[in-house]
Every structure is written in structure tokens, then in C-alpha cells.
Design a protein around this motif. Structure first.
Motif, PDB file in Angstrom:
ATOM      1  N   CYS A  56      29.830  37.377  35.716  1.00  0.00           N
ATOM      2  CA  CYS A  56      31.247  37.224  35.371  1.00  0.00           C
ATOM      3  C   CYS A  56      31.458  37.813  33.981  1.00  0.00           C
ATOM      4  CB  CYS A  56      31.648  35.761  35.401  1.00  0.00           C
ATOM      5  SG  CYS A  56      33.392  35.485  34.976  1.00  0.00           S
ATOM      6  N   GLN A  58      34.279  40.156  31.177  1.00  0.00           N
ATOM      7  CA  GLN A  58      35.669  40.403  30.812  1.00  0.00           C
ATOM      8  C   GLN A  58      36.152  41.708  31.422  1.00  0.00           C
ATOM      9  OE1 GLN A  58      37.607  38.259  28.960  1.00  0.00           O
ATOM     10  NE2 GLN A  58      39.275  39.629  29.589  1.00  0.00           N
ATOM     11  N   HIS A  59      37.387  41.699  31.903  1.00  0.00           N
ATOM     12  CA  HIS A  59      38.005  42.914  32.437  1.00  0.00           C
ATOM     13  C   HIS A  59      38.268  43.855  31.269  1.00  0.00           C
ATOM     14  CE1 HIS A  59      40.805  45.639  34.394  1.00  0.00           C
ATOM     15  NE2 HIS A  59      40.636  45.008  35.565  1.00  0.00           N
ATOM     16  N   LYS A  66      38.981  38.590  34.784  1.00  0.00           N
ATOM     17  CA  LYS A  66      37.523  38.691  34.767  1.00  0.00           C
ATOM     18  C   LYS A  66      37.079  39.563  35.943  1.00  0.00           C
ATOM     19  CE  LYS A  66      37.147  35.664  31.406  1.00  0.00           C
ATOM     20  NZ  LYS A  66      36.824  34.274  31.667  1.00  0.00           N
ATOM     21  N   THR A  68      33.947  40.004  38.471  1.00  0.00           N
ATOM     22  CA  THR A  68      32.784  39.228  38.908  1.00  0.00           C
ATOM     23  C   THR A  68      31.999  39.983  39.977  1.00  0.00           C
ATOM     24  OG1 THR A  68      33.993  38.127  40.693  1.00  0.00           O
ATOM     25  CG2 THR A  68      34.066  37.089  38.510  1.00  0.00           C
ATOM     26  N   ASN A  85      41.013  30.971  34.815  1.00  0.00           N
ATOM     27  CA  ASN A  85      40.329  30.792  33.521  1.00  0.00           C
ATOM     28  C   ASN A  85      39.074  29.941  33.632  1.00  0.00           C
ATOM     29  OD1 ASN A  85      41.381  28.278  33.945  1.00  0.00           O
ATOM     30  ND2 ASN A  85      42.919  28.412  32.320  1.00  0.00           N
TER      31      ASN A  85
END
Length: 798
Positions: A56, A58-59, A66, A68, A85
């Protein structure tokens, strides 16, 4: 009627599939019209799987997203962009893969597609509970226990109990099967297994604080009335299991108390009603009839005028409910209710049916009461409901069970003969098998002999009161398909009455249909307002409605109703016919006769070479003459007629009995049926037609090789002399050679003597063996002139 497969399995322990149970039910007489799979929640989590979030991060292009990597057990990890979140690596989650349709708690279902979100590929969706119909929370994704198996179905993880719904076409006689218990009885009898009814041994009375008094004034309409009081309940939303169970069979959840009464009704077939005990004025429940015209507002907020025949549940001052049919607007359970009085009764089925029809009300309770409920179920159902209410709403039973049952309903005593059983079924069934089936059907064997059984049928089987009924029960459980069908059928031939009714009816139908008529088929029940003599009408004791309260005494009004219906829909030009029966009663003797009716109204069809012409009396007469000629009925007399039905017309009679009456329908009759156009109507006595045709003999006549001769006579006659009389005189005068008599001119005017009219008749003469000579023709004409003058006073005009 809707029946749940899972609910049935609580009564019978079986591993039969839903389809096998369906076959059993249909085979035993409870026809299953459809079987439908019902999901515990919309969509049933179909296609959703358990996934494991391996990574997972951060975009790169969005702060709140996110990216994943999720393992769903397919051997290849999926990249899923998630906005929750609370998503993190190491979680077990619910995943909707590409192509799967999800069903959210609110909104329309939608399909998951492979897409790019802010430049990153997303191959599915990690789900929150509201996105898949499991709840309303959208704060984040659902996080599963770590023991969840990756790749397994989400519906298995959540242990969703999918069900199957049977839609059963319940026949009116099977009131005993209008519940899950009743349906389970048939299955248990077929499978030769036992029934497991809910245990009510835990029922107990906590105190006797309730001082409610029950009085039954009308014991005939309420043979048994039971009830108890439960104090300290909390009215709230029903638990999930109860709402789901009712939802499967299409019942909307209201609150926990009302839901329990609905649950027990569909479980045991016993209607219940819960009253707010604090709203029962005077602490009295009185079962009685109120005065005619008493106003009462029901749960649907409609104020109704009561009949003196309506059975009501009242308090000390006013009615609270229409017994067995519908509750009142103020006496039911509300959010503030804390004490309830629970009613469980056995009401007279005829009384309930009449009340329900009278007020146009049809409820689950009235459906069962008007067919007949089990008088022995009231107390057991009370205990069952009380335990369930305590489970879902708390409270304690604060009174003994009140059970007013002055005249217990006795079982039906039936003598069953083995010989009759084998004869009616058409196959010998072992005696032991018969006894096992009888016991499985909850029928008590009182005694047994070599010839048969003495039985006691429980009162809830209102349709099993005779030996033949028991035999039918044995056959349907034994299995219609188990009856051997012989390859050889031995029968004796018997002659039938000639001509057959259907043959004659088909001849007339074919002729009329070929000439543009349409056949109608009407109800034999009609409204008493159409009757001209109610004393002779056959009245219905328990009419479906006020418009269907008598058997028809004439065919006229059923045809006029069809005409009114069509004319109101812009179909004004009609040619109709109907075969049916009319009914009457005279001196306590019921009469039923077969009739045949014709209706003409409007105009002929428009053609390219002719304009429409309005139908007239003579159009109808031509059809009637053509029908009688087709049947070779020609020996009838003609006379004028009029009645309440006909403004004017003719009557053809044979042996002084009316064969057919026809003419123009009177304005009074048209007004009754709301028809505003002229209608021509014919009413045949079909029994007389069959009798007349029966005497007809088919004889071959060779077409004459010799010419026919026409002679005309113009005569002066009295105005009261009809053409029919002249025709009969001519036919009696010359039976062999006279073939046709017609009138081709009629004159009435001031140039003739008072009370006179002028007729011009044509006579067709023919001999099938030789050419007629002038001498023979003149001799016949002289006899005709003489007899017409002698019998009708005709003066031949030169």
C-alpha cells in the motif's frame, strides 16, 4: 402464497434440494407456480472475494488516494487504487474484481471496470460495507479477520444464508396449507418423516398484574377467543433475522411486536393481533356486533360504516378492530406502547368472509379466517408469539392465558372402507400403507376392522369431512404418478343423445362467425337490479359483491354490458352471440334452461362500393330465419310480441311454446345497462331447438328437372290479419306442390275501406315428377283463393 425453503426446513429435517421439494409439493396438490432464489441481501455478494493487501503506497498524483497490490487468490496480484483512509498493507479485505456488479445499500447497482484513476491503473475495488449492501457505514473499507481465506467467496465468509421462495397456487379448499407448518405437513407425510414444531415449554406467567377482562357476546361468530397480556415491552426495530425472514416472503417490517404477529401467522397459519393494553378503555375486551351504521376508522385512515352483521372487538366504550379483518387506527401498537394484549382467536369463516367482502378489505388474516383456521391452534400460537416477543422486545407475561371456548369443535368422524378406497383409486394399496399415510396426515385411527378404518379428522382439515375426501388425501400422498396405467382400456360403448348439443352449437357458431358475428362468454352471476321479478330470482347466499348477488334470469343484460363496454371504447358496430343458461325458482323448485342469444347494434361495415347502413329489425330477422332454415326448423307460428325487454318484436312458437323472441330492446332495459344506441336482440330457447332438431330426419330429395311456376294474388284483408296466418293457410291448402309463399307488396291508405289493408302474395309451385299444366295450376290457385277467403276473409282484387 409465498413459502420459504429455509423456513420449511425448520419443520422438517431433510436434505432434499429446493427443486426436489418443489416437485413433492406439486405432486401432493400444492402446485408450485415458480421457484426463485432469494439473496439475504441485494446481489448476495455474488463474485466478491476475500483479498490480502500486500502493498500500500501513496498515489503519485493524488494526496488522498493509495495504490495497492492485492492478492485475490488468482495467482496474479491486482493493482487497485483506493481512497479509503484506513487501507494498509497486511489487511484482509473484500474485493470486487473487474466485471463484477456490486449492489450498494443505497443507489443503483454498478459494474466494476478496469480504469485509470489519476494516471494509475485500477483493476478492481476494495469495498466498504455500504458499497456492497452489508450496512450503512462509509467511513472506510471493511477489514476482515486474519483467518479469512484469500480467494474465498465473501458470501461464505459472512455466512449469508440464501433462500428459495416458492410461489404456491393455493386452492380455496386447502386452508390448512396456508402456512409454513401446513405446507411442511404435506412434505412430511410424503417423506414419511416427523414434524418439528417450535418448542414453547419455556412459556411462563410472571405475574397476574393485568386485570383485563374478556367477554364474548357473539359465540357463534367467535367460537374460541384466547388472549394474554405482556407488560414492559419495548417497541423498536426488529432484529436482522426477523426482518430477513419476513422480507423473503414479501412482508415489510413495521416494528418488533407487529413483525412477531406476522411471523407467527405465516409460520403457524394463526392470525394474531396486538392491542395497546393501555388504550383498552375500561379494561374490557368485548367481542360483539355493533349497531348498524356505526362509524369506525380503520388503520388505513378510512372511516367506514359498520353493518350490524360485522363482528367487532370493542373496549368498554367503542370498537377497536374489525374482528379477523382489519385493525383500528387508535388501538394498535405504537412507538410508546409498553403493555400489550395479544389476541388469538378462531372466528366463523362465513362471518369473516362477508365482512371482508362488504368493506372491500383483503388482508393476510381475513384470507385465512374466511377459509377456516385451526381452532386448536390459538393457545399454542399465543405461547409461541409471547416467547418471541419477550426475545425481541423484552417484557413479562402478566396474565394467565384467557381461553373462552364454550363449545369445542369436534373432529370429523369418517368411516373408511378399504374396498371403496381401492375402487376409487383404481389400484390396490396395501392396508399398512394406507394406515401409515392416514397417520402421517394427522388423522387419528379410532378403530380398525378387516373392512376398513374408523377415523377422526382434525378440525383444521375443513375440506376432509367425507370418506371420499380421505381417499383423495391418501391418493395425493401415495402419489398420482404411482398409480399404474394399464396398456389396455376396456369399456362398453353407449349411445349418446342425438343430436349432441355441442354439434348443434358448433353448426350455429360456424354459421354466425362466418357472417361476421363474435361470440361472447358472460358470467351467470349478475346484479339484482336487472331482475324484473326478484321473487323468482336465484339469490346468492354469500355474494362476492353487490353486483353479483343473483343468477341471471335473462341473457339480455350480459350482452348489453358487453355492448356498453365496447361502445365506451369506440367500437359501436357489433354483432354478438352467446350460448348460456338462465335460472329461476318457482314454488321452491329451481329451474335452469339453456338459451342462445343474438345482439345487433350499430351499422354494417363500410365498403368501397356502398355506405354503412344502420342495422334494422329485418337484419336480425334475416339472420334468425337463416339459422332456423339451416337446422331445418320451419313448422312454427309467428305472432307479435312485446315485453319489459322488447319494445316491439316477433315470436316464433312451436306447440304453443316460444322458440325464439326477437325485436328492439326497450329503452328501460337499455338505460339499466347504460347503453345509448339502438340494440336488436333475439332470445332462443336452446332446449327447444335441440328437441326440434332431434326429430328432424335427413332425407335426400333430387333436384327437380321440371320448371317452377309463379302465380301472384292481390287481396284485401283486415288489418289484424298477418302474413304468417296467410302463409299457414296456403301451406295447409297445398302441401305437396307449393314450395314458397312471399309477400312482395303491402298497401295501407285512405283509398281502402276502413280497417283494411292490401297484400300482394307470390306463390311458387313445382312438381318434381312432371311439368305442371295450366289446368293443374289453376285448380291449385282456386283452392287457395277459396281457403284464404274462408279462413282469413281475403277479397281477391282483380
Amino acid at each position: 402464497m409465498k413459502i420459504s425453503y429455509n423456513w420449511l426446513k425448520e419443520f422438517i429435517h431433510t436434505d432434499k434440494t429446493p427443486q426436489e421439494i418443489s416437485t413433492i409439493l406439486t405432486g401432493t396438490g400444492l402446485e408450485v407456480e415458480s421457484v426463485e432464489k432469494v439473496h439475504a441481501i441485494p446481489g448476495g455478494l455474488e463474485g466478491l472475494v476475500v483479498g490480502y493487501v500486500k502493498e500500500c503506497g501513496q498515489h503519485p498524483n493524488a494526496d488522498r488516494l493509495k495504490v495497492t497490490k492485492v492478492d485475490v487468490g488468482s495467482g496474479e496480484d491486482l493493482q487497485i487504487v483506493c481512497g479509503a483512509n484506513n487501507v494498509a498493507a497486511g489487511q484482509k479485505v473484500v474485493v470486487a474484481t473487474v466485471g463484477i456488479t456490486v449492489h450498494p445499500t443505497q443507489g443503483e447497482p454498478f459494474q466494476i471496470n478496469k480504469s485509470k484513476i489519476r494516471g494509475e491503473v485500477s483493476e478492481g475495488m476494495i469495498c466498504a460495507e455500504d458499497e456492497i449492501g452489508l450496512g450503512t457505514d462509509h467511513a472506510g473499507i471493511m477489514i476482515l479477520d486474519q483467518n479469512a481465506v484469500v480467494g474465498s467467496l465473501a458470501k461464505d465468509y459472512f455466512k449469508l444464508n440464501d433462500d428459495y421462495l416458492y410461489e404456491i397456487g393455493l386452492t380455496p379448499n386447502r386452508a390448512d396449507a396456508a402456512s409454513h407448518l401446513g405446507t411442511a405437513r404435506d412434505i412430511a407425510a410424503f417423506l414419511k418423516t416427523g414434524i418439528h414444531k417450535p418448542d414453547v415449554s419455556a412459556f411462563k406467567v410472571a405475574n397476574h398484574n393485568s386485570k383485563l377482562q374478556v367477554i364474548v357476546e357473539n359465540e357463534q361468530a367467535a367460537p374460541r377467543y384466547s388472549g394474554l397480556t405482556i407488560s414492559g415491552v419495548e417497541v423498536k426495530e426488529s432484529p436482522k433475522w426477523l426482518k430477513e425472514r419476513l422480507s423473503v416472503i414479501g412482508i415489510r417490517s413495521i416494528n418488533n411486536i407487529v413483525d412477531v404477529t406476522n411471523y407467527v401467522l405465516h409460520e403457524l397459519g394463526q392470525p394474531l393481533h396486538a392491542f395497546d393494553a393501555d388504550e383498552i378503555t375500561g379494561n374490557k375486551v368485548i367481542v360483539k356486533n355493533c349497531a348498524e351504521g356505526t362509524l369506525f376508522k380503520t388503520l388505513d385512515d378510512v372511516e367506514r360504516k359498520l353493518s350490524a352483521d360485522d363482528l367487532m372487538i370493542c373496549n368498554a366504550e367503542e370498537p377497536m378492530t374489525i374482528a379477523g379483518v382489519f385493525g383500528g387506527i387508535t388501538s394498535g401498537v405504537k412507538a410508546t406502547t409498553s403493555n400489550i394484549f395479544l389476541e388469538s382467536a378462531y372466528f366463523n369463516s362465513v362471518s369473516i368472509r362477508k365482512t371482508a367482502k362488504r368493506h372491500g378489505l383483503k388482508t393476510d388474516a381475513s384470507f385465512r379466517y374466511e377459509r377456516g383456521t385451526d381452532p386448536d391452534m390459538t393457545v399454542y400460537a399465543l405461547k409461541r408469539a409471547a416467547l418471541l416477543i419477550q426475545q425481541v422486545a423484552g417484557g413479562v407475561v402478566s396474565s394467565d392465558i384467557i381461553d373462552l371456548y364454550p363449545n369445542p369443535v369436534a373432529p370429523f368422524a369418517v368411516e373408511l372402507s378399504y374396498t371403496h378406497t381401492h375402487r376409487l383409486i383404481g389400484q390396490v394399496i396395501p392396508h399398512e400403507e394406507i394406515k401409515n399415510i392416514v397417520k402421517a396426515l394427522d388423522i387419528e385411527i379410532v378403530s380398525e376392522s378387516a373392512d376398513g378404518l374408523s377415523l377422526k379428522v382434525p378440525p383444521y382439515r375443513v375440506d376432509v369431512t367425507r370418506e371420499v375426501d380421505v381417499i383423495e388425501e391418501i391418493l395425493r400422498v401415495y402419489g398420482y404418478n404411482n398409480i399404474y396405467i394399464p396398456t389396455q382400456v376396456r369399456a362398453s360403448l353407449s349411445t349418446s343423445v342425438r343430436p349432441e348439443k355441442d354439434t348443434v352449437q358448433n353448426v350455429l357458431s360456424d354459421l354466425l362467425t362466418a357472417n361476421g358475428f363474435n361470440e361472447i362468454l358472460s358470467n351467470s352471476l349478475t346484479k339484482s337490479a336487472y331482475s324484473t321479478n326478484l321473487d323468482n330470482a336465484v339469490k346468492i347466499l354469500n355474494p362476492l359483491s353487490n353486483d353479483l348477488d343473483v343468477m341471471r334470469q335473462t341473457m339480455l343484460y350480459s350482452g348489453l354490458e358487453a355492448i356498453a363496454y365496447n361502445q365506451n371504447r369506440k367500437a359501436a358496430d357489433l354483432k354478438l352471440y352467446e350460448f348460456g343458461k338462465v335460472y329461476s325458482v318457482q314454488e321452491d323448485k329451481y329451474n335452469e334452461s339453456q338459451r342462445f342469444a343474438l345482439f345487433l347494434t350499430g351499422a354494417t361495415a363500410e365498403q368501397w362500393n356502398q355506405k354503412p347502413a344502420a342495422f334494422s329489425f329485418y337484419n336480425l330477422k334475416a339472420v334468425i330465419d337463416g339459422l332456423l332454415e339451416r337446422l331445418n326448423i320451419n313448422d312454427f307460428t309467428v305472432e307479435d310480441t312485446s315485453s319489459d325487454e322488447l319494445a316491439y318484436g316477433l315470436q316464433y312458437s312451436r306447440n304453443n311454446k316460444a322458440l325464439v323472441r326477437f325485436g328492439t330492446v326497450s329503452s328501460a332495459a337499455l338505460k339499466k345497462a347504460d347503453v345509448d344506441k339502438e340494440v336488436f336482440y333475439a332470445d332462443f330457447n336452446f332446449d327447444m331447438i335441440l328437441s326440434a332438431v332431434k326429430k328432424n330426419k335427413i332425407v335426400y330429395h333430387e333436384v327437380s328437372k321440371f320448371p317452377a311456376v309463379r302465380r301472384d294474388l292481390s287481396m284485401l284483408i283486415d288489418k289484424n290479419v298477418s302474413f304468417g296466418q296467410l302463409k299457414q293457410i296456403a301451406q295447409r291448402t297445398e302441401r305437396k306442390l307449393l314450395k314458397e309463399v312471399d309477400v312482395f307488396d303491402v298497401y295501407e291508405g285512405d283509398k281502402l275501406p276502413a280497417g283494411k289493408k292490401s297484400y300482394a302474395l307470390s306463390f311458387i309451385l313445382q312438381d318434381i315428377e312432371k311439368t305442371l299444366t295450366d289446368k293443374a295450376i289453376d285448380a291449385i290457385m282456386q283452392k287457395l283463393i277459396y281457403n284464404l277467403g274462408k279462413e282469413a276473409g281475403a277479397e281477391i282484387r282483380k
